[in-house]
Design a protein around this motif. Structure first.
Motif, PDB file in Angstrom:
ATOM      1  N   ILE A 104       0.865  -1.188   0.000  1.00 42.29           N
ATOM      2  CA  ILE A 104       0.000   0.000   0.000  1.00 42.29           C
ATOM      3  C   ILE A 104       0.899   1.234   0.000  1.00 42.29           C
ATOM      4  O   ILE A 104       1.875   1.310   0.743  1.00 42.29           O
ATOM      5  N   ARG A 106       2.485   4.708   0.745  1.00 40.16           N
ATOM      6  CA  ARG A 106       2.560   5.561   1.935  1.00 40.16           C
ATOM      7  C   ARG A 106       1.790   6.842   1.634  1.00 40.16           C
ATOM      8  O   ARG A 106       1.949   7.445   0.571  1.00 40.16           O
ATOM      9  N   GLY A 107       0.983   7.262   2.583  1.00 39.67           N
ATOM     10  CA  GLY A 107       0.101   8.414   2.387  1.00 39.67           C
ATOM     11  C   GLY A 107       0.820   9.692   2.022  1.00 39.67           C
ATOM     12  O   GLY A 107       0.288  10.517   1.278  1.00 39.67           O
ATOM     13  N   PHE A 136      -8.208  10.825   2.873  1.00 39.32           N
ATOM     14  CA  PHE A 136      -7.858   9.656   2.074  1.00 39.32           C
ATOM     15  C   PHE A 136      -9.115   8.795   1.981  1.00 39.32           C
ATOM     16  O   PHE A 136      -9.635   8.341   2.999  1.00 39.32           O
ATOM     17  N   ARG A 138      -9.556   5.930  -0.074  1.00 30.66           N
ATOM     18  CA  ARG A 138      -9.150   4.524  -0.044  1.00 30.66           C
ATOM     19  C   ARG A 138      -7.647   4.446  -0.258  1.00 30.66           C
ATOM     20  O   ARG A 138      -7.029   5.372  -0.764  1.00 30.66           O
ATOM     21  N   SER A 139      -7.066   3.327   0.121  1.00 32.04           N
ATOM     22  CA  SER A 139      -5.623   3.173  -0.047  1.00 32.04           C
ATOM     23  C   SER A 139      -5.283   3.010  -1.525  1.00 32.04           C
ATOM     24  O   SER A 139      -6.090   2.552  -2.323  1.00 32.04           O
ATOM     25  N   ASN A 141      -2.468   1.335  -4.175  1.00 26.77           N
ATOM     26  CA  ASN A 141      -1.603   0.158  -4.160  1.00 26.77           C
ATOM     27  C   ASN A 141      -0.465   0.249  -5.167  1.00 26.77           C
ATOM     28  O   ASN A 141      -0.488   1.074  -6.089  1.00 26.77           O
TER      29      ASN A 141
END
Length: 187
Positions: A104, A106-107, A136, A138-139, A141
């Motif tokens: 995932i 990193r934000g 955010f 959704r994550s 990828n």
């Protein structure tokens, strides 16, 4: 009907010239060949990979347009910009951008793309983020492409500019942010 190699390569060249942002996968589908065949054709024709094509187009088009920061400091590749109006950038999530345990992103990479686009869209030598309200959705990828779209919502006489940025993966909203930007010029 399968095309000859020469014919395919001529069509490949003109297709990429027309749309430098087309992926190898899209080209493979269009010409009904493998991705590897497209890559070999590009290699033979000395056509760079997508990332390099985007970078070249962006550098040529936006070198003189982006005023608030150098192009190499922008996270992602700008593909469209109208200063003090709107801008679009692309960010491909690679291995170095994700957590190893779950792939995932990193934000801070997703945020940095949106924030640097909010800075870049400002028509001023100095633009700084004063405040940000982000979410955010959704994550994101590994190997996903994030397309961030910035829109200047309001420019105040005080020198504050409000920029809305929405980031998408395959037309799905993954991040949204409202950025209050400081600029050196008052309007």
């Amino acid at each position: 009907m399968r095309r000859s190699k020469k014919e395919r390569q001529q069509l490949l060249t003109s297709t990429i010239k027309e749309n430098p942002f087309i992926t190898d996968e899209e080209l493979a589908e269009k010409f009904q060949v493998s991705v590897q065949t497209i890559r070999l054709d590009r290699l033979e024709l000395s056509i760079p990979e997508l990332r390099e094509r985007i970078k070249t187009v962006a550098e040529k088009r936006f070198e003189d347009e982006v005023r608030s920061l150098p192009l190499e400091e922008i996270i992602g590749e700008i593909i469209h910009i109208e200063l003090d109006q709107n801008a679009i950038s692309i960010f491909d999530v690679k291995k170095e951008h994700v957590f190893k345990r779950n792939n995932i992103a990193r934000g801070h990479h997703v945020f940095a793309q949106a924030n640097s686009l909010a800075v870049a869209v400002i028509n001023d030598e100095l633009a700084l983020t004063a405040k940000a309200n982000i979410q955010f959705i959704r994550s994101v990828n590994l190997n996903e492409r994030v397309i961030a779209k910035a829109k200047v919502a309001k420019i105040e006489n005080s020198g504050r500019t409000f920029v809305e940025v929405n980031s998408f993966v395959n037309n799905e909203l993954v991040f949204t942010g409202e950025f209050e930007m400081y600029r050196s010029k008052n309007y």
